[in-house]
Design a protein around this motif. Structure first.
Motif, PDB file in Angstrom:
ATOM      1  N   LEU A  10       0.846  -1.187   0.000  1.00 35.78           N
ATOM      2  CA  LEU A  10       0.000   0.000   0.000  1.00 35.78           C
ATOM      3  C   LEU A  10       0.884   1.241   0.000  1.00 35.78           C
ATOM      4  N   TYR A  11       0.476   2.256  -0.723  1.00 33.75           N
ATOM      5  CA  TYR A  11       1.245   3.498  -0.781  1.00 33.75           C
ATOM      6  C   TYR A  11       0.687   4.528   0.201  1.00 33.75           C
ATOM      7  N   PHE A  12       1.563   5.367   0.707  1.00 34.23           N
ATOM      8  CA  PHE A  12       1.130   6.514   1.491  1.00 34.23           C
ATOM      9  C   PHE A  12       0.679   7.649   0.572  1.00 34.23           C
ATOM     10  N   GLN A  13       1.195   7.675  -0.650  1.00 28.83           N
ATOM     11  CA  GLN A  13       0.834   8.681  -1.647  1.00 28.83           C
ATOM     12  C   GLN A  13       0.601   7.971  -2.984  1.00 28.83           C
ATOM     13  N   PRO A  14      -0.656   7.884  -3.433  1.00 28.89           N
ATOM     14  CA  PRO A  14      -0.913   7.158  -4.687  1.00 28.89           C
ATOM     15  C   PRO A  14      -0.535   7.957  -5.930  1.00 28.89           C
ATOM     16  N   ARG A  15      -0.511   9.272  -5.824  1.00 30.30           N
ATOM     17  CA  ARG A  15      -0.160  10.132  -6.974  1.00 30.30           C
ATOM     18  C   ARG A  15       1.362  10.153  -7.090  1.00 30.30           C
ATOM     19  N   ASN A  16       1.892   9.067  -7.626  1.00 32.78           N
ATOM     20  CA  ASN A  16       3.329   8.848  -7.582  1.00 32.78           C
ATOM     21  C   ASN A  16       3.853   8.345  -8.935  1.00 32.78           C
ATOM     22  N   PRO A  17       5.148   8.142  -9.077  1.00 34.51           N
ATOM     23  CA  PRO A  17       5.699   7.701 -10.361  1.00 34.51           C
ATOM     24  C   PRO A  17       5.157   6.369 -10.866  1.00 34.51           C
ATOM     25  N   MET A  18       4.777   5.481  -9.942  1.00 32.17           N
ATOM     26  CA  MET A  18       4.211   4.205 -10.365  1.00 32.17           C
ATOM     27  C   MET A  18       2.862   4.429 -11.046  1.00 32.17           C
ATOM     28  N   LEU A  19       1.989   5.236 -10.429  1.00 34.93           N
ATOM     29  CA  LEU A  19       0.693   5.527 -11.030  1.00 34.93           C
ATOM     30  C   LEU A  19       0.870   6.266 -12.354  1.00 34.93           C
ATOM     31  N   TYR A  20       1.830   7.187 -12.397  1.00 36.27           N
ATOM     32  CA  TYR A  20       2.071   7.932 -13.633  1.00 36.27           C
ATOM     33  C   TYR A  20       2.426   6.973 -14.770  1.00 36.27           C
ATOM     34  N   ARG A  21       3.253   5.984 -14.463  1.00 34.89           N
ATOM     35  CA  ARG A  21       3.630   5.016 -15.491  1.00 34.89           C
ATOM     36  C   ARG A  21       2.426   4.170 -15.911  1.00 34.89           C
ATOM     37  N   VAL A  22       1.633   3.745 -14.935  1.00 35.40           N
ATOM     38  CA  VAL A  22       0.483   2.898 -15.227  1.00 35.40           C
ATOM     39  C   VAL A  22      -0.493   3.595 -16.165  1.00 35.40           C
ATOM     40  N   ILE A  23      -0.838   4.852 -15.861  1.00 35.07           N
ATOM     41  CA  ILE A  23      -1.858   5.525 -16.680  1.00 35.07           C
ATOM     42  C   ILE A  23      -1.290   6.023 -17.999  1.00 35.07           C
ATOM     43  N   ASN A  24       0.029   5.875 -18.209  1.00 30.46           N
ATOM     44  CA  ASN A  24       0.595   6.152 -19.515  1.00 30.46           C
ATOM     45  C   ASN A  24       0.803   4.867 -20.317  1.00 30.46           C
ATOM     46  N   LYS A  25       0.415   3.732 -19.717  1.00 32.13           N
ATOM     47  CA  LYS A  25       0.455   2.448 -20.433  1.00 32.13           C
ATOM     48  C   LYS A  25      -0.952   1.954 -20.761  1.00 32.13           C
ATOM     49  N   ILE A  26      -1.888   2.196 -19.857  1.00 31.94           N
ATOM     50  CA  ILE A  26      -3.269   1.779 -20.093  1.00 31.94           C
ATOM     51  C   ILE A  26      -4.179   2.987 -19.902  1.00 31.94           C
ATOM     52  N   ASP A  27      -5.404   2.862 -20.336  1.00 30.66           N
ATOM     53  CA  ASP A  27      -6.363   3.954 -20.214  1.00 30.66           C
ATOM     54  C   ASP A  27      -6.615   4.235 -18.741  1.00 30.66           C
ATOM     55  N   LYS A  28      -6.478   5.505 -18.357  1.00 31.96           N
ATOM     56  CA  LYS A  28      -6.676   5.877 -16.952  1.00 31.96           C
ATOM     57  C   LYS A  28      -8.090   5.552 -16.473  1.00 31.96           C
ATOM     58  N   LYS A  29      -9.031   5.394 -17.391  1.00 30.22           N
ATOM     59  CA  LYS A  29     -10.389   5.030 -17.012  1.00 30.22           C
ATOM     60  C   LYS A  29     -10.468   3.588 -16.500  1.00 30.22           C
ATOM     61  N   GLU A  30      -9.425   2.817 -16.724  1.00 24.85           N
ATOM     62  CA  GLU A  30      -9.405   1.424 -16.275  1.00 24.85           C
ATOM     63  C   GLU A  30      -8.727   1.252 -14.923  1.00 24.85           C
ATOM     64  N   VAL A  31      -8.295   2.348 -14.330  1.00 29.34           N
ATOM     65  CA  VAL A  31      -7.515   2.290 -13.093  1.00 29.34           C
ATOM     66  C   VAL A  31      -8.353   2.757 -11.908  1.00 29.34           C
ATOM     67  N   ALA A  32      -8.241   2.045 -10.816  1.00 32.03           N
ATOM     68  CA  ALA A  32      -8.889   2.440  -9.564  1.00 32.03           C
ATOM     69  C   ALA A  32      -7.834   2.532  -8.465  1.00 32.03           C
TER      70      ALA A  32
END
Length: 393
Positions: free
Chosen positions: A70-92
């Motif tokens: 679990l992250y203390f801050q979800p708005r992080n480099p991992m999330l940035y990479r994820v939503i630049n690989k798949i549609d951000k509408k598919e991420v929760a």
């Protein structure tokens, strides 16, 4: 743990929305537990990145593979990479109750747990370390050079699984996705909250003309090709957007100082830095895994004042806007993000600056995003098309 609830409101797990039904049935599982139970899931991480967690262990010798992270801050480099690989509408993003830190056998990492510079500590010691990094963890940006890119991904490592009853909120990018998610987990009775800023998206986007938009959000995460930075001509980036650029993109600061010394940057004559490196190299975790990285991000250094101590010069701003209008095509600017020039720290009022900017930028035949002042809320009457363009629908 008494002060813990006051300061840590939630921890966060990033997943594909297809996994939510399973998560509400089985919990947030470690990779090892998913394998052992044979649970099908939709992955959002590269297999190689995830497999690296097998090789690192907690102080008691258990592989990270056996922990839910679990992250203390979800708005992080991992999330940035994820939503630049798949549609951000598919991420929760799943918000988890901070009481999860009381689970036996938990650990806290002082950054991305799979990264060797990150310490993996028992909870009590780890919480102390997290509070010492609190400003970094809750910052809007990060930098690979000072370690903040790693540190902002600090984790709580939970053995095996997080129980479904620890889930308190689900965050998604917009209302349409929220409606879809609510239908998927209709029996869960957990609030589903649209939170676009968490996904690096504007909180507001209003069309003024076919190509001109008003945006509330983070200018530095704009998808526009060219980002405009308001500066002075003294070579000092002390506050505001300029300070942010200096920190997040140190090369921009070097170019800016050189442009000031050479007089290439002047009031009424912006300087365009055609930066060659990809912005994803600094913002994304493991940027090499991105198959379609963002295009090169350019920076338009726009002088709104000569001395940083002075208020911005609205005549100089108008001359700079004329320069953009006359030169954007020959310079190759394909899309442009511009702050509310001279507002905020510059001392000017949006009521004067907004119509001036729209007058010159509305005629460009490229997408242009004007980012509204963040220092204070702008009254709605000063955001209307009629006010900004002097025309009615």
């Amino acid at each position: 743990m008494a002060g813990l609830k006051r300061d840590i409101k939630s921890l966060f797990y990033i997943t594909h929305i297809n996994n939510l039904e399973s998560i509400f049935q089985h919990g947030i599982l470690s990779h090892a537990r998913v394998e052992e139970m044979g649970i099908p899931y939709t992955p959002i991480y590269d297999a190689q990145i995830v497999s690296n967690r097998r090789e690192r262990s907690t102080p008691d010798g258990k592989s990270l593979w056996r922990f839910a992270n679990l992250y203390f801050q979800p708005r992080n480099p991992m999330l940035y990479r994820v939503i630049n690989k798949i549609d951000k509408k598919e991420v929760a993003i799943i918000g988890v109750r901070p009481e999860v830190l009381s689970y036996p056998g938990c650990y806290i990492s002082t950054g991305n747990a799979a990264s060797s510079p990150s310490e993996i500590l028992p909870v009590k010691e780890g919480i102390k370390a997290i509070f010492e990094m609190w400003k970094i963890i809750h910052n809007e940006w990060w930098n690979p050079d000072d370690g903040s890119k790693r540190k902002i991904m600090a984790e709580c490592l939970v053995p095996d699984f997080v129980s479904p009853d620890m889930i308190q909120t689900i965050y998604v990018v917009n209302h349409d996705v929220a409606k879809d998610v609510r239908s998927r987990i209709s029996g869960a009775r957990v609030p589903v909250v649209p939170e676009p800023s968490m996904f690096f998206q504007p909180t507001r986007r209003e069309r003024v003309t076919g190509n001109l938009f008003l945006i509330e959000g983070d200018l530095f995460f704009s998808t526009m090709q060219t980002i405009t930075i308001s500066v002075n001509t003294m070579g000092i980036m002390g506050k505001g957007l300029a300070s942010r650029a200096k920190y997040q993109f140190p090369d921009v600061y070097v170019v800016y100082q050189d442009a000031c010394r050479s007089k290439k940057l002047q009031i009424g004559k912006p300087y365009l830095y055609k930066r060659e490196s990809f912005v994803d190299e600094q913002l994304a975790d493991d940027p090499g895994s991105l198959t379609k990285p963002n295009s090169n991000k350019w920076f338009l250094l726009f002088a709104t004042k000569r001395n940083w101590r002075e208020n911005s010069d609205i005549v100089g701003i108008e001359n700079g806007l004329k320069w953009i209008q006359h030169n954007y095509k020959s310079e190759g600017i394909a899309s442009l993000a511009v702050p509310a020039l001279g507002c905020g720290l510059g001392g000017l009022d949006w009521r004067d600056v907004g119509p001036l900017m729209c007058q010159y930028l509305s005629v460009l035949d490229i997408p242009v995003a004007i980012y509204l002042p963040r220092e204070r809320e702008t009254p709605e009457e000063f955001l209307s098309r009629d006010f900004l363009l002097g025309t009615k629908e």
